[in-house]
Design an enzyme around this catalytic site. Structure first.
Site, PDB file in Angstrom:
ATOM      1  N   CYS A 127     -10.578  -1.602  14.489  1.00 31.77           N
ATOM      2  CA  CYS A 127     -10.872  -3.027  14.727  1.00 31.77           C
ATOM      3  C   CYS A 127     -11.055  -3.355  16.206  1.00 31.77           C
ATOM      4  O   CYS A 127     -11.743  -4.307  16.548  1.00 31.77           O
ATOM      5  CB  CYS A 127      -9.766  -3.887  14.149  1.00 31.77           C
ATOM      6  SG  CYS A 127      -9.481  -3.543  12.411  1.00 31.77           S
TER       7      CYS A 127
ATOM      8  N   GLU B 144     -15.862 -11.065   3.438  1.00 31.30           N
ATOM      9  CA  GLU B 144     -14.678 -10.780   2.614  1.00 31.30           C
ATOM     10  C   GLU B 144     -13.995 -12.084   2.194  1.00 31.30           C
ATOM     11  O   GLU B 144     -13.637 -12.269   1.022  1.00 31.30           O
ATOM     12  CB  GLU B 144     -13.693  -9.899   3.394  1.00 31.30           C
ATOM     13  CG  GLU B 144     -12.470  -9.495   2.580  1.00 31.30           C
ATOM     14  CD  GLU B 144     -11.432  -8.774   3.430  1.00 31.30           C
ATOM     15  OE1 GLU B 144     -11.200  -7.579   3.169  1.00 31.30           O
ATOM     16  OE2 GLU B 144     -10.852  -9.392   4.343  1.00 31.30           O
TER      17      GLU B 144
ATOM     18  N   SER C   9      -7.385   1.838  -2.238  1.00 32.33           N
ATOM     19  CA  SER C   9      -6.131   1.139  -2.492  1.00 32.33           C
ATOM     20  C   SER C   9      -6.454  -0.253  -3.025  1.00 32.33           C
ATOM     21  O   SER C   9      -7.338  -0.934  -2.507  1.00 32.33           O
ATOM     22  CB  SER C   9      -5.344   1.030  -1.190  1.00 32.33           C
ATOM     23  OG  SER C   9      -4.346   0.040  -1.321  1.00 32.33           O
TER      24      SER C   9
ATOM     25  N   LYS D 277     -15.531  -9.641   7.837  1.00 36.04           N
ATOM     26  CA  LYS D 277     -14.409 -10.440   7.319  1.00 36.04           C
ATOM     27  C   LYS D 277     -14.885 -11.811   6.831  1.00 36.04           C
ATOM     28  O   LYS D 277     -14.257 -12.428   5.982  1.00 36.04           O
ATOM     29  CB  LYS D 277     -13.337 -10.605   8.386  1.00 36.04           C
ATOM     30  CG  LYS D 277     -12.545  -9.343   8.674  1.00 36.04           C
ATOM     31  CD  LYS D 277     -11.535  -9.017   7.573  1.00 36.04           C
ATOM     32  CE  LYS D 277     -10.942  -7.623   7.774  1.00 36.04           C
ATOM     33  NZ  LYS D 277     -10.324  -7.100   6.547  1.00 36.04           N
TER      34      LYS D 277
ATOM     35  N   CYS E 256      -8.502  -1.784   4.107  1.00 34.88           N
ATOM     36  CA  CYS E 256      -8.339  -2.915   5.038  1.00 34.88           C
ATOM     37  C   CYS E 256      -9.656  -3.315   5.669  1.00 34.88           C
ATOM     38  O   CYS E 256      -9.868  -4.463   6.032  1.00 34.88           O
ATOM     39  CB  CYS E 256      -7.405  -2.532   6.175  1.00 34.88           C
ATOM     40  SG  CYS E 256      -5.864  -1.886   5.624  1.00 34.88           S
TER      41      CYS E 256
ATOM     42  N   GLU F  56       2.183   1.651  -3.354  1.00 35.70           N
ATOM     43  CA  GLU F  56       1.082   2.101  -4.211  1.00 35.70           C
ATOM     44  C   GLU F  56       0.866   3.604  -4.053  1.00 35.70           C
ATOM     45  O   GLU F  56       0.689   4.325  -5.046  1.00 35.70           O
ATOM     46  CB  GLU F  56      -0.192   1.322  -3.835  1.00 35.70           C
ATOM     47  CG  GLU F  56      -1.364   1.568  -4.770  1.00 35.70           C
ATOM     48  CD  GLU F  56      -2.659   0.908  -4.278  1.00 35.70           C
ATOM     49  OE1 GLU F  56      -2.611   0.104  -3.317  1.00 35.70           O
ATOM     50  OE2 GLU F  56      -3.715   1.209  -4.863  1.00 35.70           O
TER      51      GLU F  56
ATOM     52  N   GLU G 110       0.831  -1.201   0.000  1.00 33.49           N
ATOM     53  CA  GLU G 110       0.000   0.000   0.000  1.00 33.49           C
ATOM     54  C   GLU G 110       0.869   1.256   0.000  1.00 33.49           C
ATOM     55  O   GLU G 110       0.560   2.252  -0.669  1.00 33.49           O
ATOM     56  CB  GLU G 110      -0.935  -0.017   1.216  1.00 33.49           C
ATOM     57  CG  GLU G 110      -2.076   0.966   1.127  1.00 33.49           C
ATOM     58  CD  GLU G 110      -3.180   0.649   2.126  1.00 33.49           C
ATOM     59  OE1 GLU G 110      -3.789  -0.443   2.015  1.00 33.49           O
ATOM     60  OE2 GLU G 110      -3.414   1.470   3.018  1.00 33.49           O
TER      61      GLU G 110
ATOM     62  N   GLU H  56     -13.309 -13.446  -5.674  1.00 34.89           N
ATOM     63  CA  GLU H  56     -12.010 -13.005  -6.191  1.00 34.89           C
ATOM     64  C   GLU H  56     -10.859 -13.357  -5.254  1.00 34.89           C
ATOM     65  O   GLU H  56      -9.700 -13.274  -5.644  1.00 34.89           O
ATOM     66  CB  GLU H  56     -12.027 -11.494  -6.482  1.00 34.89           C
ATOM     67  CG  GLU H  56     -12.285 -10.580  -5.291  1.00 34.89           C
ATOM     68  CD  GLU H  56     -13.756 -10.228  -5.108  1.00 34.89           C
ATOM     69  OE1 GLU H  56     -14.624 -11.066  -5.460  1.00 34.89           O
ATOM     70  OE2 GLU H  56     -14.051  -9.123  -4.603  1.00 34.89           O
TER      71      GLU H  56
END
Lengths: 419, 588
Positions: free
Chosen positions: B504, B362, B320, B359, B300, B283, B280, B367
């Protein structure tokens, strides 16, 4: 029928309700013209002197309410006319709206002037949608004549009236639920405090009054000879619009001086009972009101005497039930209403009404036990003591008064097995 | 501050004007029963179980909503009060699915605690529980209306914390329910599966989808090599359920517990977080250098990504492309790890322990996998890990301290603070600064990006240039930033956004009663771990240096792109999760 009087109903039939000109020919807007020569405090004092109690049901001192609303300091305040009239057996406000709409508009402007409000809202019962054109026309004409808008009567006073209807929930007659409804939210009461006199519609200080209470305002201001004070009995001064219905020959709305006996109301004004049958019970103040037996007939209709007899004026409704309906059937019908109309947000009202309906079914079936009666009393009490709003508080008024006045109906036969 | 004098049960006390009765009573150690009240939310006054007697008042008053006044005399323990409170409790019970023994919230339920407290033994009320369908069509959250007490806490969390209002009241009287618009499945609404509703629910009406049995089963399968990664914020929250002081750091005991549970290797999501920073950070530098889309926003937080896909589909280029630490770890665990360990990738099962319900979603995204298997196979929340530890009967607080395994078990202090709002930003800045300036960063603590305010800004001096950064947590705050971007008035270069309050450490999968006070303690704990770690910059992690040397090449390399970066998709219509591979997990 000379037992009725005409004070608040004095304009009925006297003018064309679609024409402000016609209204003005019979003295329309004279009260407003007088009002603007007085201060808000002075108007509140005149109302206080007439000892007008709020006609919505809670019977709060209207002069005091106006004085309090006036004393709140805020940039913008709101006056609301509660025309929700959702209380079953109550239809007196409809008569005022139908027969004297301009007086209501005038009185609202006076109320707005009294408390320094810039906006007034009429919350019209959804089922009264046929009255919308009449009221909109009255508002429009008042605006054309300069009684609404800016700088009213050259006094620098600005006031606008908005007409609003909800979706027909009974609970929207409760001040805070009504406000939620106008704000476009679901009609569920707010917790108090904050009280709406401090923080109401759009968080502005708000003064909510019933149609009948407001309608009195113009008449009281012009009542220089204090005719109003000549009516009544004891502390219950003046006249009252009552709605009488049920098993009577001549149901309707009547303006009576306080002090008329219940017997006179039922047998003279309302023409007596259908088929001259005996009375099973009378309910005062709508579905949220308490009930009485025919023992109440000789009680004068005043705040104080009714209270002594275990009932209240409430919304001014009197429902008469004859012996064709049993007490339990009547209670079931009332319960059905509250089970339908509870907003459901607070536990006592939502769950209490659910269980009361089931217990009443057991009573109707004759399968109830002493324990059930005890549970009913317990739930009724906790609903009255801990519900969030007045709906839950009063939903069991009929039942509690029934247990007090018709004790034998709730007895469990000794031969029955106790649960 | 104006003070008022009151008496509670004849005990005089002086409290600040504006204090509610319930809060005042707490000061003299009286816990007035409550269900709808939650210290982090606005007052609802719906349940009415906190009613108390106030001298001179006609009715009982709700202690949660009534402010004390001078001279107020309150009684919290009269017969009337008790009868009313117990009566209300009985009314709730009569409409509550009482399968407590098999409920996810057994022994951790506010309603159960009240029943125990008031010794509710029996009631004359008939059972009127309505068995409405259980909503369980998404991988993250399950709702059981039969356990709902209509307190409205979930509604407030969704509205006040996230500004989403996926849940609301519908209907009235005894037909009132807490539901979504048109009673649609959560995933077809604006819900981002963050799980904030599940943390505040007093009962088991909203819970995470329980995947503990899947883990127990797979751990019993001798053919499988089961590895686990644990997110940074779990180690400062897990102790709550075992009676340890809030914010206690339990890393060592947690690792031991996971090894005793039978995981073949216990790894650290911090490793994935350090890799995230490498990618990141690079990036960001690349976007700055090559006039790429700025501001760049972190990705994230999977709840946040869900929100972006559902609401700002035209602005996904700001996110990102670097995967979240969980998914970076997952990708590495199914590529690099088999190569290093010689274990067949088909035998590897990757489990995550996350502070998060989103999560789970996710990990199930199509993908995030290759060659027919997902990168992360099963995701458990902190709450579910608690259950597992209790299941196998470990005396958690007395366990010896274990060490994470190699090679995916190391993390720097920078990775650890990912759990706090502002942590990803700080970790990125530590690396970006050194990469950009080629100078050593002497003071690694960026105090200006720390804190709990919803939106924080800082200007970072990178020598020959300064960049403006922002940090936001909760969707309410994130929306403000996104509207700035939309309006073209946003001058930030880099933005960190976390969906949950506090980051979190306040995630939707964390232990129940993660109140704001508790979140502060967890934040301090993570910063403490960072401080004590000799390695505080992601690029200094020797295992990270090694994975680039041996496997990935360099950040943003072709291999890195294939494994560690992802794409986002604008969600045009209602979410359909039928394509998710959640069912295949069950057959592992």
């Amino acid at each position: 029928m000379s037992k009725t009087v005409r004070f608040i109903t004095k304009n009925f039939g006297k003018y064309d309700v679609s024409s402000i000109g016609s209204y003005m020919e019979c003295g329309g807007f004279d009260a407003l013209k007088k009002a603007i020569t007085l201060s808000g405090e002075e108007i509140a004092a005149i109302v206080a002197e007439a000892k007008i109690k709020g006609r919505g049901g809670a019977a709060y001192d209207m002069g005091r309410k106006l004085a309090q609303a006036k004393s709140v300091i805020a940039e913008k305040k709101v006056v609301i006319c509660n025309a929700d009239e959702g209380e079953p057996c109550t239809f007196k406000d409809r008569m005022l709206l139908e027969n004297d709409p301009f007086n209501l508009i005038e009185s609202m402007i006076i109320a707005g002037y009294t408390v320094d409000a810039e906006d007034g809202y009429i919350y019209l019962r959804e089922e009264y949608c046929h009255l919308r054109p009449l009221l909109l026309n009255a508002i429009r004409q008042a605006r054309t004549y300069g009684f609404l808008g800016t700088n009213i009567l050259g006094k620098g006073f600005n006031f606008e009236i908005h007409l609003y209807s909800g979706a027909g929930a009974y609970v929207c007659g409760e001040g805070t639920a009504l406000i939620e409804s106008i704000e476009g939210k679901a009609g569920r009461p707010r917790m108090k405090p904050p009280f709406i006199k401090q923080c109401g519609l759009y968080n502005r200080p708000t003064c909510v009054n019933n149609v009948e209470s407001l309608s009195l305002l113009s008449h009281i201001l012009l009542d220089e000879n204090k005719e109003y004070q000549t009516y009544g009995m004891g502390d219950s001064i003046g006249t009252k619009l009552i709605s009488v219905a049920g098993n009577v020959k001549n149901p309707g709305v009547f303006e009576i001086p306080f002090g008329t006996t219940v017997r006179e109301i039922v047998y003279d004004l309302a023409g007596g009972i259908d088929g001259d049958r005996p009375i099973r019970l009378l309910q005062f103040g709508g579905a949220s009101g308490k009930i009485a037996s025919s023992k109440i007939l000789d009680t004068p209709y005043t705040y104080e005497d009714l209270k002594r007899s275990g009932v209240t004026v409430g919304s001014g409704a009197i429902l008469i039930i004859d012996d064709r309906t049993s007490l339990i059937e009547f209670l079931q019908s009332t319960q059905e209403f509250f089970s339908h109309e509870s907003c459901g947000q607070c536990t006592p009202c939502r769950e209490g009404n659910r269980h009361m309906k089931l217990f009443l079914q057991k009573l109707a079936d004759g399968t109830h036990t002493e324990k059930d009666i005890a549970s009913m009393k317990k739930i009724a009490k906790l609903m009255a003591m801990s519900s969030l709003c007045g709906l839950g508080e009063t939903a069991q008024s009929a039942l509690v008064s029934a247990i007090n006045q018709f004790e034998d109906v709730f007895h469990v036969k000794s031969s029955e097995v106790q649960g | 501050m104006e003070m008022v004098n009151v008496k509670i049960n004849n005990i005089p006390l002086t409290v600040e004007k504006g204090t509610k009765i319930l809060e005042a009573a707490k000061k003299i150690n009286i816990d007035i029963p409550h269900l709808c009240y939650h210290p982090d939310q606005s007052i609802k006054a719906h349940c009415r179980i906190c009613t108390v007697e106030v001298v001179g008042s006609r009715k009982l008053l709700a202690a949660c909503s009534t402010e004390v006044w001078e001279g107020m005399e309150i009684h919290t323990d009269t017969k009337l009060v008790r009868d009313t409170q117990v009566g209300i409790l009985e009314l709730i019970l009569a409409t509550h699915e009482q399968n407590c023994l098999t409920c996810s919230r057994n022994q951790n339920c506010d309603l159960q605690k009240l029943c125990s407290r008031f010794n509710v033994l029996n009631s004359n009320l008939p059972d009127v529980t309505e068995h409405l369908p259980i909503h369980n069509t998404n991988p993250s959250i399950i709702r059981d209306p039969a356990k709902c007490v209509k307190c409205g806490r979930c509604i407030k969390a969704c509205k006040e914390v996230q500004g989403i209002s996926a849940l609301t009241y519908a209907g009235r009287s005894d037909k009132i329910t807490v539901t979504t618009a048109y009673n649609k499945p959560m995933e077809e609404t604006d819900c981002i599966l963050c799980g904030q509703c599940s943390v505040v629910c007093p009962t088991g009406a909203i819970v995470e989808k329980d995947d503990t049995q899947k883990v127990l089963d797979v751990l019993q399968n001798p053919k499988k090599h089961v590895i686990v990664q644990v997110a940074p914020s779990v180690r400062v929250a897990l102790g709550d359920a075992f009676g340890l002081p809030k914010g206690t750091i339990v890393t060592g005991q947690m690792v031991t517990a996971l090894k005793m549970l039978g995981f073949d290797r216990v790894f650290d999501t911090s490793f994935g977080a350090d890799l995230t920073i490498m990618e990141e950070g690079s990036e960001l530098l690349s976007r700055i250098k090559n006039n790429g889309t700025l501001p760049m926003i972190t990705s994230c937080s999977s709840g946040w990504v869900n929100y972006m896909e559902k609401n700002y589909g035209d602005y996904l280029g700001h996110l990102s492309s670097t995967k979240s630490p969980q998914q970076i770890f997952g990708a590495v665990s199914k590529t690099y790890y088999p190569e290093q360990s010689g274990i067949d990738v088909n035998d590897i099962v990757t489990v995550s322990i996350m502070p998060c319900t989103a999560k789970k979603f996710e990990a199930a995204r199509p993908e995030h996998g290759r060659d027919g298997h997902q990168d992360v196979d099963i995701v458990l929340t902190t709450r579910e890990l608690t259950k597992l530890i209790k299941y196998v009967g470990l005396n958690f607080e007395s366990l010896p301290e274990g060490q994470f395994d190699s090679p995916l078990g190391s993390g720097t202090g920078a990775a650890i603070i990912f759990g706090n709002t502002g942590g990803v930003m700080e970790a990125a800045l530590r690396t970006v600064y050194e990469k950009y300036t080629s100078k050593e960063l002497k003071s690694v603590e960026f105090q200006e990006v720390r804190g709990i305010e919803g939106i924080r800004e800082a200007i970072i001096d990178l020598g020959n240039t300064k960049i403006k950064v922002a940090i936001a947590h909760t969707i309410v705050s994130a929306k403000i930033i996104m509207e700035k971007i939309k309006a073209g008035t946003c001058d930030y270069t880099f933005i960190e956004i976390m969906a949950c309050p506090g980051g979190c450490i306040g995630g939707g999968g964390q232990p129940i009663k993660s109140t704001t006070d508790v979140k502060h303690l967890r934040m301090d704990a993570l910063y403490d771990i960072d401080k004590k770690n000799p390695l505080r910059k992601s690029h200094e992690n020797p295992d990270i240096i090694r994975i680039y040397k041996d496997f990935l090449g360099e950040p943003l390399s072709e291999k890195s792109h294939a494994l560690l970066h992802t794409e986002y998709n604008k969600v045009k219509k209602a979410h359909d999760f039928s394509y998710l591979k959640t069912e295949e997990i069950a057959s592992i």
